[in-house]
Design a protein around this motif. Structure first.
Motif, short mmCIF file in Angstrom:
data_model
loop_
_atom_site.label_atom_id
_atom_site.label_comp_id
_atom_site.label_asym_id
_atom_site.label_seq_id
_atom_site.Cartn_x
_atom_site.Cartn_y
_atom_site.Cartn_z
N LEU A 238 39.56 38.95 41.76
CA LEU A 238 40.97 38.78 41.37
C LEU A 238 41.51 37.44 41.86
CD1 LEU A 238 43.62 39.80 40.19
CD2 LEU A 238 44.00 41.10 42.29
N SER A 239 41.19 37.11 43.11
CA SER A 239 41.62 35.82 43.65
C SER A 239 41.03 34.69 42.82
CB SER A 239 41.15 35.72 45.11
OG SER A 239 41.73 34.61 45.73
N ARG A 240 39.74 34.78 42.51
CA ARG A 240 39.05 33.74 41.73
C ARG A 240 39.65 33.61 40.33
NH1 ARG A 240 36.62 29.96 44.54
NH2 ARG A 240 35.07 30.72 46.03
N ALA A 241 39.96 34.74 39.70
CA ALA A 241 40.52 34.69 38.34
C ALA A 241 41.88 33.99 38.35
CB ALA A 241 40.65 36.10 37.77
N LEU A 242 42.71 34.34 39.33
CA LEU A 242 44.03 33.71 39.42
C LEU A 242 43.91 32.20 39.62
CD1 LEU A 242 45.65 36.46 41.59
CD2 LEU A 242 46.67 35.61 39.46
N LEU A 243 42.99 31.80 40.51
CA LEU A 243 42.85 30.38 40.82
C LEU A 243 42.26 29.60 39.65
CD1 LEU A 243 41.58 30.73 44.49
CD2 LEU A 243 43.85 29.98 43.74
N ALA A 244 41.59 30.31 38.73
CA ALA A 244 41.02 29.64 37.56
C ALA A 244 42.07 29.43 36.47
CB ALA A 244 39.85 30.46 37.00
N GLY A 245 43.25 30.02 36.65
CA GLY A 245 44.26 29.95 35.59
C GLY A 245 45.37 28.96 35.90
N ALA A 246 45.91 28.35 34.86
CA ALA A 246 47.12 27.52 34.92
C ALA A 246 46.99 26.37 35.93
CB ALA A 246 48.35 28.38 35.22
N SER A 247 48.13 25.95 36.49
CA SER A 247 48.17 24.85 37.46
C SER A 247 48.85 25.36 38.72
CB SER A 247 48.98 23.68 36.90
OG SER A 247 50.35 24.05 36.77
N GLY A 248 48.79 24.58 39.79
CA GLY A 248 49.45 24.97 41.04
C GLY A 248 50.93 25.22 40.84
N GLN A 249 51.58 24.36 40.07
CA GLN A 249 53.02 24.52 39.83
C GLN A 249 53.32 25.85 39.12
OE1 GLN A 249 51.25 21.69 39.40
NE2 GLN A 249 52.57 19.92 39.11
N PRO B 281 38.62 49.13 47.84
CA PRO B 281 37.62 48.11 47.51
C PRO B 281 36.27 48.71 47.13
CG PRO B 281 38.79 47.53 49.52
CD PRO B 281 39.23 48.92 49.15
N ILE B 282 35.58 48.08 46.16
CA ILE B 282 34.28 48.58 45.72
C ILE B 282 33.14 47.70 46.22
CG2 ILE B 282 35.08 49.86 43.70
CD1 ILE B 282 34.23 47.36 42.01
N GLY B 283 33.47 46.68 47.00
CA GLY B 283 32.42 45.83 47.58
C GLY B 283 31.70 45.02 46.52
N GLY B 284 30.40 44.77 46.76
CA GLY B 284 29.60 44.00 45.83
C GLY B 284 29.93 42.52 45.88
N THR B 285 29.15 41.76 45.11
CA THR B 285 29.44 40.34 44.97
C THR B 285 30.38 40.19 43.79
OG1 THR B 285 27.25 39.81 45.80
CG2 THR B 285 28.40 38.06 44.61
N GLN B 286 31.52 39.56 44.03
CA GLN B 286 32.55 39.49 42.99
C GLN B 286 32.66 38.06 42.47
OE1 GLN B 286 36.15 41.59 43.91
NE2 GLN B 286 35.03 43.37 44.69
N ILE B 287 32.52 37.94 41.16
CA ILE B 287 32.44 36.61 40.53
C ILE B 287 33.37 36.54 39.33
CG2 ILE B 287 30.89 35.09 39.20
CD1 ILE B 287 28.62 36.26 41.02
N TYR B 288 34.08 35.43 39.21
CA TYR B 288 34.82 35.15 37.97
C TYR B 288 34.33 33.81 37.46
CZ TYR B 288 38.52 34.97 34.50
OH TYR B 288 39.20 34.94 33.31
N ALA C 13 34.28 38.43 34.32
CA ALA C 13 34.60 38.99 35.63
C ALA C 13 33.51 40.00 35.93
CB ALA C 13 35.96 39.68 35.61
N ALA C 14 32.80 39.79 37.04
CA ALA C 14 31.68 40.68 37.35
C ALA C 14 31.72 41.11 38.81
CB ALA C 14 30.35 39.98 37.05
N VAL C 15 31.39 42.38 39.01
CA VAL C 15 31.18 42.90 40.37
C VAL C 15 29.75 43.44 40.39
CG1 VAL C 15 31.91 44.55 42.12
CG2 VAL C 15 33.61 43.52 40.58
N VAL C 16 28.89 42.82 41.19
CA VAL C 16 27.47 43.16 41.18
C VAL C 16 27.07 43.72 42.54
CG1 VAL C 16 25.16 42.30 40.67
CG2 VAL C 16 27.15 41.19 39.61
N GLN C 17 26.48 44.93 42.52
CA GLN C 17 26.04 45.57 43.76
C GLN C 17 24.59 45.16 44.09
OE1 GLN C 17 28.34 47.02 45.43
NE2 GLN C 17 29.90 47.45 43.87
N ARG C 18 24.19 45.41 45.33
CA ARG C 18 22.85 45.01 45.77
C ARG C 18 21.73 45.56 44.89
NH1 ARG C 18 22.19 42.77 50.81
NH2 ARG C 18 24.02 42.82 52.15
#
Lengths: 216, 316
Positions: free
Chosen positions: B91-102, B221-228, B245-250
């Motif tokens: 979720l953090s990664r998805a937000l940071l990938a969108g729009a601009s800082g302003q 939280p569901i853990g795993g490696t979380q990638i956007y 958006a992917a959540v990948v478990q071991r």
């Protein structure tokens, strides 16, 4: 349309564009109702709102059409033209100001939504005699050519350094749980909402890097 | 902009009541999308109910071990929240990938969920658009369609949902909390929140007109490696052509949702059984029945490769 007193060989690019736009409008209106070819009437007066705004440390009472953006309130009503209107749609960053401690696009917010708020514009950061360190660094590093985007770039840069200091992550931060680094890559990503059509980006990064380094 | 009257809301239910009373009213929060559309007269509310003063700007733990995100939490603050960065990295990664800082400093959680499509024909008021004017036709179909949807489309609309945040919320099984003018609340699973276009592409969500989003909850939280992973035409400050958006478990199991391919964040839970077999097996099911145009057919292999890259990143 351009003034008939200007001889054609000296027609400016701007006049040529306006003339071209008029021609295009005439062509496209050929099949449209006659009323569509008339110039749009001035916007009707709309409902108004009273608000108070602290800009660069000074409090102002305003009575504005509710449609007035924060950008237009600053430029047209408080006569602070340092903040620029570029695209007016939040895409270019020329209108960036710092509102209640955060950089925002002043074109995409209403003045009335900032009633009671604090705004810092480029005029509040420094003066020609007493420049903000980032203003001085932009001069030293040639961080501009035409200068139109510069007030927005500098307001944005001031806030970017604060965001990094507060540990706000960015798209290029490798580790979300670590403190962000002060790298050129981080600065480029964080400044991506400020467009410079002259392409002074590398000098802008140099200017911000110098100030960031001296503060670290 | 068309003229409008303006009021500051006093409570969530009162805000909803103010919109219910006035057929031309709309809520305004960050305003970064609504004001843009008002300048173009794609939106022309006659009354704005400003909800910014409501106390909906906190992120709090839920009794179930998850998080409740207030509707007014700004995108910057949600992305930077320590719990979100630690437990809901996608979720953090998805937000940071969108729009601009302003824009992220102004844009809110609820506003991000409700943002309108960036289909250029929706923005061009000289052209028919079923979203802008129901029943007027779709100019994108037969037009320039490189950015448009490839799955879940209809003969009335091929627009995409532009949100990155919503794709991450879909993969995390978030839920949207709302309130009505009489104080009634309800919880809408994110899967049911955004609609497919069908014959009514102007109706984009499950919300009633006078229903106010008050927050979004995340399960524990569901853990795993979380990638956007977002693929776009510029390295920054551009909408997705395709995002994953992917959540990948071991053990190789996991979840995946796609952005940039449909009218809503695109997730097919049944396709996730194929996660251990790799990206090709997953996208074969996830994008089954896709109807791309010749200009956006590239999104199908691009989605597969973006997922393959995300899975490789998770293994590394």
């Amino acid at each position: 349309m351009h003034s008939p007193t200007i001889p054609l060989p000296l027609i400016s690019r701007r006049d040529a564009l306006i003339a071209g736009a008029v021609t295009a409008a005439a062509v496209s209106s050929a099949s449209a109702p006659a009323a569509a070819a008339q110039p749009a009437p001035p916007a009707a007066a709309g409902p108004r709102a009273k608000l108070s705004l602290n800009v660069n440390g000074q409090t102002h009472s305003l009575d504005l059409d509710t449609r007035t953006t924060l950008l237009d309130a600053l430029r047209e009503h408080l006569h602070l033209p340092g903040t620029k209107k570029g695209c007016d749609h939040g895409q270019c960053g020329a209108c960036t100001v710092i509102a209640d401690g955060r950089r925002i696009n002043s074109c995409l917010t209403l003045a009335v939504m900032h009633d009671g708020g604090q705004v810092t514009t480029i005029e509040g950061l420094g003066t020609p005699q007493n420049m903000h360190p980032l203003q001085a660094a932009f001069v030293k590093h040639d961080g501009y050519q035409c200068g139109y985007c510069t007030p927005g770039q500098i307001c944005s840069a001031v806030a970017v350094l604060d965001e990094i200091k507060r540990g706000v992550p960015s798209h290029v931060s490798a580790d979300l749980t670590a403190r962000p680094l002060l790298s050129a890559e981080e600065l480029r990503e964080r400044m991506s909402g400020n467009i410079c059509r002259c392409g002074a980006y590398s000098n802008i990064v140099d200017a911000i890097t110098e100030v960031a380094g001296s503060r670290a | 902009m068309k003229p409008f009257t303006y009021e500051k809301a006093q409570s969530p239910a009162q805000a909803a009541a103010a919109v219910a009373r006035n057929p031309g009213a709309k809520f305004i929060a960050g305003g970064t999308n609504l004001l843009d559309l008002m300048k173009l007269q794609i939106e022309a509310p006659t009354h704005l109910v400003d909800v910014n003063g409501l106390a909906l700007d906190r992120i709090e733990p839920t009794p179930e071990g998850g998080l409740r995100i207030g509707a007014l939490v700004r995108n910057t603050d949600l992305a930077a929240d320590e719990r979100v960065r630690r437990d809901y990295g996608v979720l953090s990664r998805a937000l940071l990938a969108g729009a601009s800082g302003q824009l992220r400093n102004k844009a809110t959680t609820a506003g991000n969920l409700l943002q309108r499509t960036r289909c250029p024909y929706f923005y061009d008021t000289d052209q028919p658009c079923n979203k802008r004017q129901a029943g007027s036709g779709c100019s994108a179909i037969g037009g320039i369609t490189r950015q448009h949807a490839v799955v879940g489309t209809s003969t009335a609309c091929i627009a995409t949902n532009p949100s990155d945040m919503a794709v991450a919320m879909r993969v995390l099984d978030a839920a949207v909390e709302t309130v009505r003018p009489d104080g009634r609340t309800r919880v809408i699973p994110i899967a049911d929140f955004h609609r497919l276009p069908g014959n009514t592409p102007h109706i984009e969500t499950a919300l009633e007109r006078d229903e106010l989003v008050t927050g979004v909850t995340l399960p524990k939280p569901i853990g795993g490696t979380q990638i956007y992973r977002k693929v776009r035409d510029r390295a920054s400050y551009a909408f997705a052509l395709v995002s994953v958006a992917a959540v990948v478990q071991r053990d190789g199991s996991g979840r995946v949702a796609l952005g940039g391919v449909a009218h809503k964040p695109w997730r097919v839970e049944a396709a996730e059984a194929a996660m251990p077999q790799g990206a090709k097996a997953v996208t074969a099911q996830l994008l089954a029945g896709a109807q791309p145009t010749h200009e956006n057919a590239f999104k199908l292999p691009l989605a597969e490769r973006a997922l393959a890259a995300a899975l490789a990143q998770a293994r590394s």
